[in-house]
Design a protein around this motif. Structure first.
Motif, mmCIF file in Angstrom:
data_model
loop_
_atom_site.group_PDB
_atom_site.id
_atom_site.type_symbol
_atom_site.label_atom_id
_atom_site.label_comp_id
_atom_site.label_asym_id
_atom_site.label_seq_id
_atom_site.Cartn_x
_atom_site.Cartn_y
_atom_site.Cartn_z
ATOM 1 N N THR A 4 8.159 -55.125 -4.746
ATOM 2 C CA THR A 4 8.978 -53.729 -4.565
ATOM 3 C C THR A 4 10.466 -54.164 -3.522
ATOM 4 O OG1 THR A 4 6.469 -53.366 -4.282
ATOM 5 C CG2 THR A 4 7.893 -51.957 -3.392
ATOM 6 N N VAL A 5 9.977 -54.195 -2.159
ATOM 7 C CA VAL A 5 11.519 -54.247 -1.568
ATOM 8 C C VAL A 5 12.267 -54.712 -2.070
ATOM 9 C CG1 VAL A 5 12.925 -55.363 0.960
ATOM 10 C CG2 VAL A 5 9.834 -54.781 0.559
ATOM 11 N N VAL A 8 13.623 -52.260 -4.896
ATOM 12 C CA VAL A 8 14.035 -51.112 -3.260
ATOM 13 C C VAL A 8 15.718 -51.309 -2.813
ATOM 14 C CG1 VAL A 8 14.686 -49.710 -1.284
ATOM 15 C CG2 VAL A 8 11.757 -50.224 -3.040
ATOM 16 N N GLU A 30 17.714 -48.444 6.301
ATOM 17 C CA GLU A 30 17.583 -49.620 6.096
ATOM 18 C C GLU A 30 18.711 -51.068 6.123
ATOM 19 O OE1 GLU A 30 15.909 -52.915 3.634
ATOM 20 O OE2 GLU A 30 15.117 -51.074 3.388
ATOM 21 N N SER A 60 8.757 -43.964 -0.806
ATOM 22 C CA SER A 60 7.994 -44.551 0.052
ATOM 23 C C SER A 60 8.366 -45.863 0.940
ATOM 24 C CB SER A 60 6.886 -45.401 -0.956
ATOM 25 O OG SER A 60 6.145 -44.371 -1.628
ATOM 26 N N HIS A 61 9.631 -46.341 0.210
ATOM 27 C CA HIS A 61 10.261 -47.309 0.853
ATOM 28 C C HIS A 61 10.899 -46.057 2.426
ATOM 29 C CE1 HIS A 61 12.325 -51.042 1.480
ATOM 30 N NE2 HIS A 61 13.558 -50.126 2.658
ATOM 31 N N ARG A 65 9.960 -47.891 6.186
ATOM 32 C CA ARG A 65 10.421 -47.983 7.292
ATOM 33 C C ARG A 65 10.702 -47.538 8.431
ATOM 34 N NH1 ARG A 65 11.234 -52.853 5.545
ATOM 35 N NH2 ARG A 65 13.454 -53.576 3.908
ATOM 36 N N VAL A 86 2.801 -44.083 1.373
ATOM 37 C CA VAL A 86 3.151 -45.004 0.483
ATOM 38 C C VAL A 86 2.398 -46.010 -0.389
ATOM 39 C CG1 VAL A 86 4.421 -48.579 1.139
ATOM 40 C CG2 VAL A 86 5.085 -46.100 2.398
ATOM 41 N N ASP A 90 2.846 -45.893 -4.163
ATOM 42 C CA ASP A 90 3.411 -47.608 -4.759
ATOM 43 C C ASP A 90 1.447 -47.903 -3.562
ATOM 44 O OD1 ASP A 90 4.181 -49.945 -4.937
ATOM 45 O OD2 ASP A 90 5.319 -49.737 -3.677
ATOM 46 N N ASN A 93 2.026 -51.857 -2.869
ATOM 47 C CA ASN A 93 2.364 -52.060 -1.871
ATOM 48 C C ASN A 93 1.393 -53.106 -0.719
ATOM 49 O OD1 ASN A 93 4.644 -52.385 0.906
ATOM 50 N ND2 ASN A 93 5.699 -50.967 -0.331
#
Length: 212
Positions: A4-5, A8, A30, A60-61, A65, A86, A90, A93
């Protein structure tokens, strides 16, 4: 790095996406470590600027974070809210599942934390962090407690990394909960030797066992 990461990061790096206020702020978040206070600030700005065209995966990301930063600041309830969002967007995750377990345990909600850790190890049985969290959630000090089950989870973590001091530390705390002080001291002595002065937790637990 989870799939997933990785997905992204590819999305954020794709020039075809173009610039939006949300994506710009998320890229700034990020670029910062979770311990940087600006990580949470930029993630918050991103969440406020989000529009449906930005996509729910990136949203969601942003919540993930921000949650990572909030956990380091001890803002466990707010982190849990982000992590639940999240998982709503997702469900696969696994990092969010692990972190939510930690956030819930830090708030004294051992039953809910155990459920998250159990779900995590069900899909990531080779990650000792999940087994350590599961053991911690089962300790008597965190609720009704199942010390024998806590030690079983700690044993799984130990097999994955025999040099990690935390399984013995958790064993020692489980024995303390049962008032088995000799067994607690033995486990905590092992934890202290493995920690070799690098972490204070085994020594604090050993002092508690000696004082009991």
């Amino acid at each position: 790095m989870s799939r997933t990461v990785a997905a992204v990061l590819l999305l954020l790096a794709a020039p075809a996406l173009g610039a939006t206020a949300f994506r710009d702020e998320l890229r700034r978040a990020e670029a910062r470590d979770a311990s940087d206070p600006e990580r949470a600030e930029f993630a918050t700005r991103a969440i406020r600027a989000w529009r449906p065209d930005d996509g729910r995966l990136l949203l969601s990301h942003a919540h993930l974070r921000r949650a990572e930063a909030l956990l380091l600041r001890g803002e466990d309830a707010s982190a849990e809210e982000d992590l639940t969002k999240v998982l709503e967007n997702d469900p696969g995750n696994r990092n969010a599942l692990l972190l939510r377990g930690r956030a819930r345990l830090a708030q004294g909600r051992a039953v809910a934390a155990e459920a998250d850790f159990a779900a995590y190890v069900d899909g990531a049985s080779q990650d000792r962090e999940g087994w350590l969290g599961l053991a911690d959630a089962r300790l008597p000090e965190n609720g009704p407690g199942r010390p024998a089950e806590a030690r079983k989870a700690a044993a799984r973590a130990r097999r994955l990394d025999p040099e990690d001091w935390r399984p013995d530390w958790l064993d020692g705390r489980s024995y303390l909960g049962e008032r088995r002080y000799d067994a607690a001291l033995e486990a905590l002595e092992r934890a202290a030797r493995l920690a070799a002065g690098g972490s204070p937790e085994p020594y604090a637990a050993r002092a508690a066992a000696l004082a009991a």
